[in-house]
Design an enzyme around this catalytic site. Sequence first.
Site, PDB file in Angstrom:
ATOM      1  N   CYS A 171       0.848  -1.205  -0.257  1.00 44.98           N
ATOM      2  CA  CYS A 171      -0.051  -0.018   0.129  1.00 44.98           C
ATOM      3  C   CYS A 171       0.883   1.285   0.018  1.00 44.98           C
ATOM      4  CB  CYS A 171      -0.935   0.048   1.252  1.00 44.98           C
ATOM      5  SG  CYS A 171      -2.077  -1.406   1.372  1.00 44.98           S
ATOM      6  N   GLY A 209      -0.661   0.523  -4.890  1.00 49.13           N
ATOM      7  CA  GLY A 209      -1.926  -0.161  -4.819  1.00 49.13           C
ATOM      8  C   GLY A 209      -2.995   0.294  -5.782  1.00 49.13           C
ATOM      9  N   ASN A 264       0.121   1.007   6.308  1.00 48.17           N
ATOM     10  CA  ASN A 264       0.953   0.118   5.030  1.00 48.17           C
ATOM     11  C   ASN A 264       1.484  -0.949   5.837  1.00 48.17           C
ATOM     12  OD1 ASN A 264       2.259  -0.725   2.906  1.00 48.17           O
ATOM     13  ND2 ASN A 264       3.829   0.555   3.203  1.00 48.17           N
ATOM     14  N   GLY A 265       1.381  -2.154   5.447  1.00 46.11           N
ATOM     15  CA  GLY A 265       1.941  -3.435   6.171  1.00 46.11           C
ATOM     16  C   GLY A 265       0.891  -4.286   6.662  1.00 46.11           C
ATOM     17  N   CYS A 281      12.048  -4.218   4.227  1.00 46.04           N
ATOM     18  CA  CYS A 281      11.846  -5.320   3.123  1.00 46.04           C
ATOM     19  C   CYS A 281      13.085  -5.298   1.876  1.00 46.04           C
ATOM     20  CB  CYS A 281      10.493  -4.955   2.829  1.00 46.04           C
ATOM     21  SG  CYS A 281       9.980  -5.870   1.306  1.00 46.04           S
ATOM     22  N   TYR A 338      11.741  -4.645  -6.270  1.00 45.20           N
ATOM     23  CA  TYR A 338      10.957  -4.639  -7.170  1.00 45.20           C
ATOM     24  C   TYR A 338       9.791  -3.690  -7.061  1.00 45.20           C
ATOM     25  CZ  TYR A 338       6.323  -5.743  -9.243  1.00 45.20           C
ATOM     26  OH  TYR A 338       5.045  -5.746 -10.000  1.00 45.20           O
ATOM     27  N   CYS A 348       5.393 -13.903   2.372  1.00 47.97           N
ATOM     28  CA  CYS A 348       5.625 -12.893   3.151  1.00 47.97           C
ATOM     29  C   CYS A 348       4.462 -12.668   4.226  1.00 47.97           C
ATOM     30  CB  CYS A 348       5.770 -11.479   2.308  1.00 47.97           C
ATOM     31  SG  CYS A 348       5.760 -10.034   3.329  1.00 47.97           S
ATOM     32  N   CYS A 386      11.662 -13.924   2.760  1.00 47.66           N
ATOM     33  CA  CYS A 386      11.121 -14.596   1.696  1.00 47.66           C
ATOM     34  C   CYS A 386      12.115 -15.357   0.802  1.00 47.66           C
ATOM     35  CB  CYS A 386      10.060 -13.609   0.500  1.00 47.66           C
ATOM     36  SG  CYS A 386      10.942 -12.241   0.507  1.00 47.66           S
TER      37      CYS A 386
HETATM   38  P1  AMP Z   1       6.005 -14.671 -12.086  1.00 52.45           P
HETATM   39  O1  AMP Z   1       5.612 -14.454 -13.254  1.00 52.45           O
HETATM   40  O2  AMP Z   1       4.787 -15.135 -11.311  1.00 52.45           O
HETATM   41  O3  AMP Z   1       6.997 -15.343 -11.880  1.00 52.45           O
HETATM   42  O4  AMP Z   1       6.472 -13.281 -11.166  1.00 52.45           O
HETATM   43  C1  AMP Z   1       7.603 -12.697 -11.462  1.00 52.45           C
HETATM   44  C2  AMP Z   1       7.266 -11.120 -12.169  1.00 52.45           C
HETATM   45  O5  AMP Z   1       6.585 -10.388 -11.256  1.00 52.45           O
HETATM   46  C3  AMP Z   1       8.690 -10.568 -12.200  1.00 52.45           C
HETATM   47  O6  AMP Z   1       8.849 -10.119 -13.560  1.00 52.45           O
HETATM   48  C4  AMP Z   1       8.201  -9.365 -10.940  1.00 52.45           C
HETATM   49  O7  AMP Z   1       8.838  -8.167 -11.593  1.00 52.45           O
HETATM   50  C5  AMP Z   1       7.165  -9.329 -10.753  1.00 52.45           C
HETATM   51  N1  AMP Z   1       6.768  -9.429  -9.364  1.00 52.45           N
HETATM   52  C6  AMP Z   1       7.447  -9.925  -8.249  1.00 52.45           C
HETATM   53  N2  AMP Z   1       6.905  -9.852  -7.153  1.00 52.45           N
HETATM   54  C7  AMP Z   1       5.821  -9.428  -7.389  1.00 52.45           C
HETATM   55  C8  AMP Z   1       4.463  -8.924  -6.479  1.00 52.45           C
HETATM   56  N3  AMP Z   1       4.678  -9.254  -5.090  1.00 52.45           N
HETATM   57  N4  AMP Z   1       3.570  -8.540  -6.983  1.00 52.45           N
HETATM   58  C9  AMP Z   1       3.597  -8.175  -8.377  1.00 52.45           C
HETATM   59  N5  AMP Z   1       4.503  -8.533  -9.212  1.00 52.45           N
HETATM   60  C10 AMP Z   1       5.396  -9.000  -8.759  1.00 52.45           C
HETATM   61 FE1  SF4 Z   2       9.889  -7.886   2.257  1.00 53.65          FE
HETATM   62 FE2  SF4 Z   2      10.273 -10.877   1.773  1.00 53.65          FE
HETATM   63 FE3  SF4 Z   2      10.563  -9.619   4.207  1.00 53.65          FE
HETATM   64 FE4  SF4 Z   2       8.258  -9.774   3.040  1.00 53.65          FE
HETATM   65  S1  SF4 Z   2       9.547 -11.594   3.497  1.00 53.65           S
HETATM   66  S2  SF4 Z   2       9.015  -7.966   4.143  1.00 53.65           S
HETATM   67  S3  SF4 Z   2       8.625  -9.227   0.833  1.00 53.65           S
HETATM   68  S4  SF4 Z   2      11.763  -9.263   2.327  1.00 53.65           S
END
Ligand code: AMP
Ligand code: SF4
Length: 472
Positions: A11, A37, A112-113, A246, A252, A392, A447
Amino acid sequence: MYDIRGLNEECGIFGVWNHERASELTYIGLHSLQHRGQEGAGIVCANGEYLFGARGMGLLTEALSKDQLVSLREFPHAIGHVRYATTGGSELSNVQPFLFKSHRGDLGLAHNGNLVNAVRLREALEDDGAIFQTSSDSEVLAHLLRKNKSSDRKTRMKSALRQLKGAFAFVVLDEDSLTIALDDHGVRPLMLGKIDDSYCVASETCAFTATGAEYIRDIEPGELITLSDDGIDFDRYTDSEKPNMCSMEYIYFARADSEFRHTSTYTIRKSLGKQLAREMDVDADIVIGVPDSSLAAAKGFSEEAGIKQEQGLLKNRYVGRTFISAGQEARERAVRMKLSPVRDVVEGKRIIVIDDSIVRGTTSRFIVKALRKAGAKEVHMGVSSPPLKNPCFYGIDVSTHAEIIASQKSTEEIREEIDADSLTYLSVDAMHDVYHSYGSRGQCDACFTGNYPIEIIDQVLPQEKDLKTKGV
Ligand code: AMP
Ligand code: SF4
């Protein structure tokens, strides 16, 4: 950076105290935080006598009408929120900021969180007579504040915050103050800024750039800041401080121009790409980044490896929320619509593709296939983060173990499944080296490693919690 994978829960928050354009600044700030978001947005304002707010579903421009914005114009204090919810919680009642009315005064709240003891606290509060309006964990703070009988606002706030466990960046507005609080692990980003003579707060510094505010500093884990007509009060709600920001924010989530400790995410991502180049022993003709979030890492990789970077993949910016919800088939269709190779660039080439992360593998699977179809000779995948293996509990949805490919498969098995010629992830140590080199005092990497820095008391993932609290 729209999510096409499914669930998600980061968020964005913004707040400003005592400015003649408070609601307008909040709107502009939220607009620049839209990547955090897209499912709902709202603004709550105060004027010394009462609070007033507006919120709605969807992107900010859809969620708040012109008339609503006009009705907020006269208020000098404001907080706002953009929300990216879990599917279970996609309803207006969960869109923040929340606005509570009581004979002791009004309260606006944005979070947020994700709290890891919200279910337990909520059950205790309900058994004590509280009736919750939403299925969000954020509402717990309002009830804890209301329950405390102290006449001193800060005492009430400190006592309530000390009962919370998990990740939280809060902005809380009442008639005569705006309170800003960050959990003692500092998991989510929260920044302090100043515009004209007024202080403001935002999840990311890109909101300061957009509003014309000056970025002052990152808010520290455990800090409690109060803005009021008496000025700014810096305090802490706890002596404990265990910085665990995080890692995925750098990798990302955050916008590339947003800064952490005065270093842009772009620079950090570029360094992650450089580190990856040192760990990935593959020769190729070109490097391409997956737009947009991986372009910086690809640039770093290209510079370090001495292989030129090309724009081999294009992104359609208009693929959005329509594709968030429904299943694997829809996700694959969304990736297909979102990314396409540039044939002239990739034809006959040995290519290194840099992506910032692999979650389910949908994106990488598609990219390798599409690049081969467009004539690529070899396709090597480089990932500028370590294998993502665990869900997460702190406010980012990276799915459940069952859906996370690296939680089920080895790197070689993933390589085979996405059909790449090679697959290299960044090591955990190299990732931390980068963060330390930019002054990080500690990063959450749960994660990737499974080492959760905050004990998970509820043992409920954010995306499951909505259902549990609703009794479904
Ligand atoms: P996937 O296609 O499921 O392997 O997701 C990987 C892609 O999603 C990568 O290109 C990342 O940039 C993006 N990504 C990684 N984590 C997230 C997230 N929590 N929410 C949305 N996109 C994500
Ligand atoms: Fe960030 Fe991963 Fe930790 Fe969640 S588990 S707070 S996504 S580093």
